[in-house]
Motif scaffolding. Structure first.
Motif, PDB file in Angstrom:
ATOM      1  N   ALA A 129       0.835  -1.204   0.000  1.00  0.00           N
ATOM      2  CA  ALA A 129       0.000   0.000   0.000  1.00  0.00           C
ATOM      3  C   ALA A 129       0.874   1.260   0.000  1.00  0.00           C
ATOM      4  CB  ALA A 129      -0.933  -0.016   1.210  1.00  0.00           C
ATOM      5  N   ASP A 130       1.937   1.257   0.789  1.00  0.00           N
ATOM      6  CA  ASP A 130       2.838   2.411   0.829  1.00  0.00           C
ATOM      7  C   ASP A 130       3.518   2.654  -0.516  1.00  0.00           C
ATOM      8  OD1 ASP A 130       2.290   2.933   3.486  1.00  0.00           O
ATOM      9  OD2 ASP A 130       4.024   1.832   4.244  1.00  0.00           O
ATOM     10  N   SER A 131       3.769   1.573  -1.257  1.00  0.00           N
ATOM     11  CA  SER A 131       4.466   1.720  -2.540  1.00  0.00           C
ATOM     12  C   SER A 131       3.648   2.508  -3.556  1.00  0.00           C
ATOM     13  CB  SER A 131       4.818   0.341  -3.112  1.00  0.00           C
ATOM     14  OG  SER A 131       3.677  -0.318  -3.655  1.00  0.00           O
TER      15      SER A 131
ATOM     16  N   ILE B 105      -6.976   2.077   3.658  1.00  0.00           N
ATOM     17  CA  ILE B 105      -6.991   3.530   3.814  1.00  0.00           C
ATOM     18  C   ILE B 105      -5.789   4.162   3.115  1.00  0.00           C
ATOM     19  CG2 ILE B 105      -6.765   5.381   5.527  1.00  0.00           C
ATOM     20  CD1 ILE B 105      -8.423   3.541   7.416  1.00  0.00           C
ATOM     21  N   THR B 106      -4.649   3.481   3.139  1.00  0.00           N
ATOM     22  CA  THR B 106      -3.464   4.000   2.470  1.00  0.00           C
ATOM     23  C   THR B 106      -3.590   3.911   0.954  1.00  0.00           C
ATOM     24  OG1 THR B 106      -2.063   3.349   4.339  1.00  0.00           O
ATOM     25  CG2 THR B 106      -0.961   3.734   2.237  1.00  0.00           C
ATOM     26  N   ALA B 107      -4.146   2.815   0.457  1.00  0.00           N
ATOM     27  CA  ALA B 107      -4.138   2.556  -0.982  1.00  0.00           C
ATOM     28  C   ALA B 107      -5.187   3.345  -1.750  1.00  0.00           C
ATOM     29  CB  ALA B 107      -4.343   1.056  -1.227  1.00  0.00           C
ATOM     30  N   LEU B 108      -6.400   3.436  -1.226  1.00  0.00           N
ATOM     31  CA  LEU B 108      -7.511   3.970  -2.016  1.00  0.00           C
ATOM     32  C   LEU B 108      -7.314   5.412  -2.499  1.00  0.00           C
ATOM     33  CD1 LEU B 108     -10.771   2.472  -0.458  1.00  0.00           C
ATOM     34  CD2 LEU B 108      -9.507   1.738  -2.473  1.00  0.00           C
ATOM     35  N   PRO B 109      -6.774   6.334  -1.684  1.00  0.00           N
ATOM     36  CA  PRO B 109      -6.625   7.699  -2.202  1.00  0.00           C
ATOM     37  C   PRO B 109      -5.739   7.793  -3.446  1.00  0.00           C
ATOM     38  CG  PRO B 109      -6.464   7.703   0.184  1.00  0.00           C
ATOM     39  CD  PRO B 109      -6.462   6.271  -0.244  1.00  0.00           C
ATOM     40  N   PHE B 110      -4.669   7.006  -3.511  1.00  0.00           N
ATOM     41  CA  PHE B 110      -3.803   7.065  -4.689  1.00  0.00           C
ATOM     42  C   PHE B 110      -4.501   6.470  -5.909  1.00  0.00           C
ATOM     43  CE2 PHE B 110      -0.854   7.338  -1.140  1.00  0.00           C
ATOM     44  CZ  PHE B 110      -0.153   8.486  -1.512  1.00  0.00           C
TER      45      PHE B 110
END
Length: 553
Positions: free
Chosen positions: A314-316, A350-355
């Protein structure tokens, strides 16, 4: 034996009771000969005791089998603890065998439950992990074991990061853990609890508070000579230094990372990799950050650290977004979100969806982008500052694209409140926020949002520079805006944030057109269009094409 089949046949020729005795003698021989390296051999010792016990039990020698239960449990637990840093699946196997042998009143039950919770947590089974931790907490409390209860409560905090527990609830767990452990003798667990408080402060955007807790963790670790917790205390301290503007902390982060690689401590290595990549992404650019993060991801998957691997995936997405590999971003994002939703690993979602939503929005799939933001925003508001900032900025962008101006401005005002204590996090989406406010005619809010930002990292400095260009253009100071956009385009190109480089070229071209220099605007417009075309950013392609047509007539 040269061949496994010959070995199996030879083994099968040994009568059962002598075979059990040989297993027992082999285990005892290892115990007496390996000395201080007994933890390294715990798995093989446990295997021989287990084999001997099983053969005796199946042969009706119940009393003899029971005599071997205690050494079997002891070495299964030691093997399980050792495997947690190497192979989570093997750790689970050993711990579950030990658990099956423990009597209902064995005082080791809460410790085993806690380690089974750690296995479940690392494997991505968050609900199971929380269940084990809560049960272990009850058992520790019943035994008046404050050290054990303090540690397991802190592990509940760690699992809550994945499960999406609210910030107030998370802080309450950490405070309770520290209070329990401070009532006991100095210990590794106390150093660990202080380290978790430092981590929590960093995630809330409070670097000075994080440095304070990291210092306390380091002192507690030194008091009990615990190298693991001392290493992680240095990690949090170095990260806090970076956020406070001392970028020499990046050198400390690199050193901690290198030491963690050679230590064999898997969780510490993963934390070091994640925070080093984060600051590399802010200081030296997304490409370097992605290289470090992906190397850590490979190790996490090999060791079975599935929760950490999915959070790393997700951070990537942040770095894939910046380098412009948007198709890969969507593919990795979809697979990560699908898995995380199944496992209820809310942090990864939560981390992945905005990008993912940003990419879809720029590609004019705004309805789907809006759906993703609607799904993530309520939970993101309860999360760590990184998640809050990203979700609010992207939701505002999408509302702006859909013509919902008041809603977009309201989200930017919420973003301003959320980052009131942190210039670093305020600057992160500064260009996006200012473009929305300027387009909405809210220059007053835009000026306030950008005012007094003292930043240090390259990415933040570039964002502030771009913000100055946006505000200068909005004020009609076109000559100044042109120069600022030109500098921003070069700096974003050097840094590696492709979309912002394209936006800077487009801003430069707008200024040149406004100054009556239509022909000069063609070159930056063509650069911008090439970038937007590679990204598939339809909205920006259309805007650029309009200026290109104007510059050529």
């Amino acid at each position: 034996f040269w061949h496994a089949l010959i070995s199996d046949v030879a083994y099968g020729q040994i009568p059962r009771l002598p075979r059990a005795k040989k297993h027992e003698l082999t285990a005892q021989w290892f115990e007496s000969h390996v000395g201080e390296r007994i933890a390294d051999h715990a798995e093989i010792i446990a295997h021989h005791y287990e084999q001997a016990r099983g053969i005796l039990a199946s042969s009706g020698r119940t009393e003899q089998a029971e005599e071997l239960e205690e050494p079997a449990i002891r070495f299964l637990l030691l093997a399980g603890d050792r495997a947690l840093d190497l192979d989570v699946a093997r750790a689970q196997l050993h711990l579950e065998k030990a658990w099956s042998l423990l009597s209902p009143h064995d005082p080791r039950r809460p410790d085993v439950l806690m380690n089974l919770g750690r296995v479940a947590d690392l494997s991505g089974r968050v609900d199971e992990a929380i269940g084990h931790f809560e049960q272990a907490s009850d058992l520790f409390r019943a035994a008046d074991n404050k050290r054990g209860e303090g540690e397991v409560v802190c592990r509940l905090w760690g699992a809550s990061l994945y499960a999406g527990l609210g910030a107030d609830e998370r802080r309450s767990l950490l405070a309770r853990s520290a209070a329990l452990l401070e009532a006991t003798e100095p210990s590794r667990e106390l150093a660990w609890a202080y380290n978790q408080r430092a981590c929590s402060a960093l995630q809330d955007g409070e670097p000075a508070e994080a440095a304070k807790w990291a210092d306390k963790a380091g002192a507690a670790a030194q008091a009990v000579r615990d190298g693991r917790e001392l290493l992680i205390a240095r990690l949090w301290h170095a990260s806090a230094r970076c956020e406070l503007g001392d970028l020499r902390g990046l050198d400390d982060l690199r050193q901690v990372y290198e030491e963690s690689l050679s230590s064999g401590w898997a969780e510490q290595e993963t934390w070091a990799c994640g925070w080093l990549s984060g600051w590399l992404g802010d200081i030296e650019g997304p490409a370097k950050a992605l290289t470090i993060l992906e190397s850590g991801l490979e190790r996490e998957e090999r060791r079975g650290l599935i929760s950490m691997a999915m959070l790393s995936r997700a951070d990537s997405l942040a770095y894939l977004y910046e380098i412009g590999d948007w198709d890969k971003l969507l593919g990795v994002g979809r697979s990560t979100v699908q898995w995380a939703e199944q496992q209820k690993l809310g942090g990864a979602v939560i981390t992945a969806l905005p990008f993912m939503a940003q990419v879809l929005a720029w590609r004019q799939q705004t309805a789907e982008a809006h759906r993703l933001c609607e799904a993530v925003l309520p939970d993101a508001r309860r999360e760590i500052i990184d998640a809050v900032v990203s979700a609010l900025a992207v939701a505002a962008l999408i509302d702006h694209m859909q013509g919902e101006t008041e809603e977009a401005v309201g989200l930017i005002e919420e973003l301003e409140r959320a980052t009131s204590h942190s210039a670093h996090w305020r600057s992160r989406h500064l260009p996006t926020a200012l473009r929305i406010l300027v387009a909405a005619g809210r220059i007053d809010l835009a000026n306030g949002f950008a005012q007094g930002l003292e930043v240090f990292a390259t990415r933040d400095l570039n964002c502030v520079l771009t913000g100055k260009a946006i505000l200068a253009e909005a004020r009609g100071e076109v000559d100044e805006a042109r120069d600022l956009y030109r500098e921003a385009a070069q700096r974003w190109a050097d840094f590696g944030f492709v979309l912002e480089e394209g936006q800077a070229h487009l801003g430069l071209a707008r200024c040149l057109v406004a100054l009556g220099k239509r022909e000069a605007a063609t070159a930056p417009l063509e650069k911008a269009r090439a970038i937007f075309s590679r990204l598939g950013a339809v909205t920006l392609i259309e805007e650029t094409d309009g200026y290109l047509q104007h510059s050529r007539t």
